[in-house]
Design an enzyme around this catalytic site. Structure first.
Site, mmCIF file in Angstrom:
data_model
loop_
_atom_site.group_PDB
_atom_site.id
_atom_site.type_symbol
_atom_site.label_atom_id
_atom_site.label_comp_id
_atom_site.label_asym_id
_atom_site.label_seq_id
_atom_site.Cartn_x
_atom_site.Cartn_y
_atom_site.Cartn_z
ATOM 1 C CE LYS A 148 34.355 36.507 44.949
ATOM 2 N NZ LYS A 148 34.647 35.276 44.177
ATOM 3 C CB SER A 200 33.669 36.139 41.228
ATOM 4 O OG SER A 200 35.021 36.331 41.537
ATOM 5 C CE LYS A 207 36.134 39.818 41.720
ATOM 6 N NZ LYS A 207 37.060 38.780 41.250
ATOM 7 C CB SER A 213 38.071 35.925 42.812
ATOM 8 O OG SER A 213 38.179 36.269 41.447
#
Length: 431
Positions: free
Chosen positions: A228, A115, A63, A60
């Site tokens: 993140k 997320s 992203k 993720s």
């Protein structure tokens, strides 16, 4: 004798402790991730790395590229109508619904705080029409940023054999993303609520999973401006983060971590960077860089065209040097502020960048005026004023001379007329 022995032993232990702490500060920390980069966000300098160019599945952390493209191609208040595919996205999601209308801002909060894979797909379809076309845009933008080991196939990072990037490439993407203040605002928000919509009557609470910005977490890091996480079984754990201290901003990237120690590891990386390196200015925009000689009679004052920063090791005594790349400017015309030259900058005998150089005056091959002093504009205006005064005086003198000439001409005509009349009268009397 015993007191002396105890004193010496204590002294030796004290010195050893200081030596140990000094060594610990100057040595990079050990981190468990396989791909690691610690980068200065202003200059792009790499302060520490491990397998920085190796390709790993990023999960993720993908992203951050989706967020970058959303901020580059959309406004936060743009309305997105959710298509039929995003609600069926696998993995983490906030359960958006087909035909639901949400703002780009809401979807970015879902993307970065929770997320949410459904938010990633909704943004991708809004920007490019499909996730496949959006992946092409992701790869195009990555190449523009200098990424050389990246291939994205989706907007969220769900595992795919062909979905790969490197720690260095992710750092370059995050470096670009941090130019947007909206990213920091979103990523440092602890809790956000998506208001009810026509499809969902309840507020959606979104809690930030980044522990470095949660003040009640033991991993809280003062100055963290966002981060993140990412995880799949095949990708293992990944984490990207950014933090600032005393005007310096650092980026940390950790990829393919099987031990899940990224929370503590990233704190150690940030401390190492801030404790051992500082961001220094070499020249700032508008600073004088001396003169550039065109010929024996012509010198062009040079100005720094933009701020130039470099990263200095705290134990270093070196200063950067620059060498101008020579160029024949004799036949060119340019104005004050135009970029006319570049200079190669070196630090510790290594190239660290290019300095852009602007002209301090207007110049053309046919006419050239170089005011003296540092304030070229004021000097130039003063010269124009003086020239105006001189022209005015000259015009006044010409005007006075013309008036005097007219007066003299009038007197001459009058005298001639009087003489003619006198001669006529004289002839008349003689007859």
């Amino acid at each position: 004798m015993r007191k002396i022995f105890i004193f010496l032993l204590t002294f030796i232990l004290f010195i050893s402790l200081i030596s140990h702490n000094t060594k610990a500060k100057s040595s990079p920390p050990k981190v468990s991730a396989d791909g690691v980069v610690l980068m200065d966000a202003t200059t792009g300098d790499i302060l520490y790395s491990k397998n920085k160019d190796s390709k790993y599945p990023p999960a993720s952390t993908t992203k951050i590229m989706t967020a970058l493209l959303a901020l580059e191609n959309c406004k936060l208040d743009d309305v997105v109508t959710v298509g039929k595919k995003p609600p069926f996205a696998d993995g983490s999601k906030i359960c958006i619904l087909k035909d639901e209308k949400l703002t780009v801002k809401d979807l970015l909060y879902g993307l970065l705080l929770q997320s949410a894979n459904d938010c990633a797909e909704a943004l991708a379809e809004h920007i490019s029409g499909s996730t496949e076309e959006f992946a092409k845009l992701m790869n195009k933008r990555a190449a523009e940023l200098g990424c050389k080991n990246t291939n994205f196939v989706n907007p969220h990072g769900l595992y795919d054999d062909n979905h790969r990037t490197s720690a260095l490439d992710l750092a370059l993407i995050l470096k670009e993303l941090t130019k947007y203040p909206e990213y920091k605002e979103i990523s440092t928000t602890s809790m956000y609520y998506i208001e009810p919509t026509a499809k969902s009557k309840e507020k959606r609470p979104l809690w930030n999973k980044n522990k470095l910005i949660q003040k009640n977490s033991k991993y809280y890091y003062e100055g963290c401006e966002g981060g993140k996480t990412g995880y799949t079984i095949q990708s293992k754990h990944s984490y990207v983060a950014i933090a600032s201290r005393n005007g310096q901003r650092l980026i940390a990237i950790l990829l393919h971590d099987s031990e899940r120690t990224y929370w503590s590891d990233v704190r150690k990386l940030f401390d190492y960077g801030f404790d051992n390196f500082t961001l220094e200015s070499f020249y700032l925009e508008g600073d004088s860089l001396g003169d550039y000689t065109l010929n024996e009679n012509t010198k062009i004052p040079l100005l720094c065209a933009e701020n130039f920063y470099y990263v200095k090791g705290n134990t270093s005594t070196e200063v950067p040097q620059f060498k101008i790349n020579n160029k024949d400017l004799n036949k060119e015309s340019f104005k004050r502020g135009d970029n006319i030259l570049t200079a190669a900058v070196t630090y510790n005998n290594e190239a660290i960048g290019t300095l852009k150089i602007a002209s301090g005056v207007n110049y053309s091959p046919k006419s050239f005026l170089m005011p003296l002093g540092n304030n070229y504009d004021d000097k130039f205006l003063n010269i124009l004023k003086i020239s105006g005064y001189v022209v005015s005086v000259l015009l006044a003198i010409v005007f006075i001379l013309r008036i005097r000439k007219k007066i003299r001409d009038r007197k001459r005509r009058k005298n001639r007329k009087e003489n003619t009349l006198y001669m006529y009268n004289s002839k008349t009397r003689s007859k």
